[in-house]
Motif scaffolding. Structure first.
Motif, PDB file in Angstrom:
ATOM      1  N   ARG A 179       0.829  -1.204   0.000  1.00 16.97           N
ATOM      2  CA  ARG A 179       0.000   0.000   0.000  1.00 16.97           C
ATOM      3  C   ARG A 179       0.862   1.252   0.000  1.00 16.97           C
ATOM      4  NH1 ARG A 179      -4.293  -3.101   3.367  1.00 16.97           N
ATOM      5  NH2 ARG A 179      -5.845  -3.282   1.724  1.00 16.97           N
ATOM      6  N   VAL A 184       0.648   3.989  -2.890  1.00 17.69           N
ATOM      7  CA  VAL A 184       0.346   5.412  -2.672  1.00 17.69           C
ATOM      8  C   VAL A 184       1.433   6.281  -3.271  1.00 17.69           C
ATOM      9  CG1 VAL A 184       0.202   7.177  -0.896  1.00 17.69           C
ATOM     10  CG2 VAL A 184      -1.091   5.102  -0.660  1.00 17.69           C
ATOM     11  N   PHE A 217       6.565   6.193  10.599  1.00 19.39           N
ATOM     12  CA  PHE A 217       5.535   5.690  11.493  1.00 19.39           C
ATOM     13  C   PHE A 217       5.686   4.184  11.695  1.00 19.39           C
ATOM     14  CE2 PHE A 217       1.309   3.773  11.737  1.00 19.39           C
ATOM     15  CZ  PHE A 217       0.878   4.319  12.920  1.00 19.39           C
ATOM     16  N   ASN A 261      -9.274  -2.263   7.261  1.00 17.19           N
ATOM     17  CA  ASN A 261      -7.899  -1.965   7.655  1.00 17.19           C
ATOM     18  C   ASN A 261      -7.723  -0.451   7.713  1.00 17.19           C
ATOM     19  OD1 ASN A 261      -5.179  -1.628   7.868  1.00 17.19           O
ATOM     20  ND2 ASN A 261      -4.669  -3.253   6.439  1.00 17.19           N
ATOM     21  N   PHE A 293      -5.186   1.440   8.321  1.00 15.18           N
ATOM     22  CA  PHE A 293      -4.038   2.001   7.632  1.00 15.18           C
ATOM     23  C   PHE A 293      -4.363   2.223   6.160  1.00 15.18           C
ATOM     24  CE2 PHE A 293      -0.317   1.277   4.992  1.00 15.18           C
ATOM     25  CZ  PHE A 293       0.403   2.391   5.369  1.00 15.18           C
ATOM     26  N   ALA A 294      -5.027   1.231   5.556  1.00 14.84           N
ATOM     27  CA  ALA A 294      -5.416   1.390   4.152  1.00 14.84           C
ATOM     28  C   ALA A 294      -6.370   2.561   3.995  1.00 14.84           C
ATOM     29  CB  ALA A 294      -6.065   0.103   3.645  1.00 14.84           C
ATOM     30  N   MET A 313      -4.384   5.755   4.021  1.00 14.67           N
ATOM     31  CA  MET A 313      -3.741   5.917   2.713  1.00 14.67           C
ATOM     32  C   MET A 313      -4.754   6.396   1.672  1.00 14.67           C
ATOM     33  SD  MET A 313      -0.550   4.886   2.948  1.00 14.67           S
ATOM     34  CE  MET A 313      -0.715   6.037   4.263  1.00 14.67           C
ATOM     35  N   LEU A 314      -5.947   5.808   1.734  1.00 13.83           N
ATOM     36  CA  LEU A 314      -6.964   6.151   0.728  1.00 13.83           C
ATOM     37  C   LEU A 314      -7.468   7.573   0.901  1.00 13.83           C
ATOM     38  CD1 LEU A 314      -8.960   2.853   0.465  1.00 13.83           C
ATOM     39  CD2 LEU A 314      -7.761   4.007  -1.341  1.00 13.83           C
ATOM     40  N   THR A 331      -2.814  13.384   6.433  1.00  8.17           N
ATOM     41  CA  THR A 331      -2.350  11.996   6.426  1.00  8.17           C
ATOM     42  C   THR A 331      -1.472  11.722   7.639  1.00  8.17           C
ATOM     43  OG1 THR A 331      -2.367  12.071   4.025  1.00  8.17           O
ATOM     44  CG2 THR A 331      -1.193  10.258   5.042  1.00  8.17           C
ATOM     45  N   VAL A 332      -0.558  12.662   7.909  1.00 14.04           N
ATOM     46  CA  VAL A 332       0.334  12.493   9.060  1.00 14.04           C
ATOM     47  C   VAL A 332      -0.460  12.528  10.360  1.00 14.04           C
ATOM     48  CG1 VAL A 332       2.275  13.524  10.257  1.00 14.04           C
ATOM     49  CG2 VAL A 332       2.261  13.446   7.782  1.00 14.04           C
ATOM     50  N   LEU A 377      -2.274   9.296  10.825  1.00 14.71           N
ATOM     51  CA  LEU A 377      -1.356   8.250  11.282  1.00 14.71           C
ATOM     52  C   LEU A 377      -1.090   8.414  12.774  1.00 14.71           C
ATOM     53  CD1 LEU A 377       1.264   7.945   8.439  1.00 14.71           C
ATOM     54  CD2 LEU A 377      -0.341   6.236   9.203  1.00 14.71           C
ATOM     55  N   MET A 388      -3.920   7.105  14.591  1.00 11.56           N
ATOM     56  CA  MET A 388      -3.964   5.636  14.561  1.00 11.56           C
ATOM     57  C   MET A 388      -3.126   5.030  15.666  1.00 11.56           C
ATOM     58  SD  MET A 388      -3.748   4.027  10.810  1.00 11.56           S
ATOM     59  CE  MET A 388      -2.911   2.603  11.466  1.00 11.56           C
ATOM     60  N   LEU A 389      -2.077   5.781  16.118  1.00 14.89           N
ATOM     61  CA  LEU A 389      -1.255   5.284  17.219  1.00 14.89           C
ATOM     62  C   LEU A 389      -2.091   5.081  18.468  1.00 14.89           C
ATOM     63  CD1 LEU A 389       1.951   7.459  17.025  1.00 14.89           C
ATOM     64  CD2 LEU A 389       1.820   5.003  16.791  1.00 14.89           C
ATOM     65  N   ARG A 435      -5.923  -1.033  14.922  1.00 17.94           N
ATOM     66  CA  ARG A 435      -5.512  -1.037  13.522  1.00 17.94           C
ATOM     67  C   ARG A 435      -6.646  -1.446  12.588  1.00 17.94           C
ATOM     68  NH1 ARG A 435       0.069  -0.389  14.324  1.00 17.94           N
ATOM     69  NH2 ARG A 435      -0.254   1.211  15.864  1.00 17.94           N
TER      70      ARG A 435
END
Lengths: 105, 203
Positions: free
Chosen positions: A32, A36, A80, B30, B32-33, B36-37, B70-71, B74, B77-78, B82
């Motif tokens: 992924r 990206v 990350f 997911n 994480f995906a 990204m999306l 995005t950052v 992420l 997400m921590l 997940r």
């Protein structure tokens, strides 16, 4: 010439669609991340071809901005997953690891 | 066939990809995906803004949507899992009703909008035309929106930037993004002190 550019743009869009498929399906994280990153590169190309078709030079600025952001975002994502944290700058992290002697492990 | 037709077809391609990404964001579990999306969604919509000749919006979307958020996602997400929980069999009919009503209201409002390129529309009749005619002579920036944002309202934009910078600074100080750095700072301070002592010795 415009038609050539249009066909090129469609080809880049098809490549983007393939990257999207890998992004949807991609079993591992690294599929992924790569998808990206590659998608971002193809967006840059798409914008450049687009600016050639539409005759707008200001789209090139956006393409450059995309290239920069794509790089920074990929670094952030990989960091990350390497450190599970975005808190500490990369240089400091490596310095600390070197001080702790963790690089020998 | 002129180039506006061609770029229109490219718009369709971009919108189709936006739709596909939107459905994937809803369907994927997911996280994480999904993060990204969302980045890809921002990139695509910014490309679409470029094709609609809204370059400044595209700049903001690319910088904020694809870069910072995005950052931030992420980082969020921590703090969480997940994988997202699968949606239960219970459907949220009330939410669907709200969305459908809002969409219907938007479609209902479309006929009231001025026709694209209408010379009598508000955007083309009042002070807007003044900006259009005087920007090439006064500012010489090819994009009029950029000229208004960065030059005619330059102080305004500067004030906004200062406010946002101050807000970000305050959030960082409050949330303590610098906690991981404190030891290093102490080390650096100690190193400086040692250096200062050395120079004093030399003197």
């Amino acid at each position: 010439m415009e038609w050539v550019n249009f066909v090129i743009a469609l080809g880049v869009a098809a490549a983007m669609a393939i990257m999207l498929a890998r992004l949807f399906a991609g079993p591992t994280l690294y599929d992924r991340v790569l998808a990206v990153n590659s998608f971002g590169t193809k967006t840059v190309l798409f914008l450049l071809v687009f600016s050639a078709i539409a005759g707008r030079q200001d789209a090139i600025d956006i393409a450059i901005l995309y290239a920069l952001i794509n790089f920074v975002a990929t670094i952030a994502i990989l960091k990350f997953f390497r450190y599970r944290s975005l808190e500490i700058a990369l240089a400091q992290m490596s310095l600390r690891k070197a001080l702790d002697g963790e690089y020998e492990k | 066939m002129d180039h506006t037709d061609l770029t229109q077809y490219l718009d369709y391609v971009l919108i189709a990809m936006l739709l596909a990404v939107g459905f994937a964001i809803v369907r994927l579990r997911n996280l994480f995906a999904v993060v990204m999306l969302t980045g890809v969604y921002s990139l695509l919509s910014a490309a679409w803004f470029v094709s609609l000749d809204a370059v400044d919006v595209a700049f903001t979307e690319a910088a904020v949507g694809a870069g910072i958020s995005t950052v931030l996602m992420l980082g969020a997400m921590l703090l969480t899992a997940r994988e997202s929980e699968p949606a239960g069999a219970k459907r949220h009919w009330a939410a669907l009703a709200v969305v459908v009503a809002a969409g219907a209201a938007l479609f209902f409002a479309i006929p009231d909008m001025p026709v694209y390129g209408d010379p009598n529309s508000p955007a083309n009749s009042y002070v807007g035309m003044d900006y259009m005619s005087s920007t090439p002579n006064e500012i010489a920036v090819p994009n009029v929106v950029t000229a208004v944002l960065a030059s005619y309202r330059g102080y305004d934009t500067f004030g906004e930037t200062v406010v946002i910078f101050t807000a970000a600074l305050g959030v960082m100080l409050l949330l303590g993004f610098g906690t991981g750095r404190r030891e290093d700072d102490d080390d650096a301070a100690a190193g400086k002190a040692a250096k200062a002592a050395k120079t004093e010795d030399k003197a």
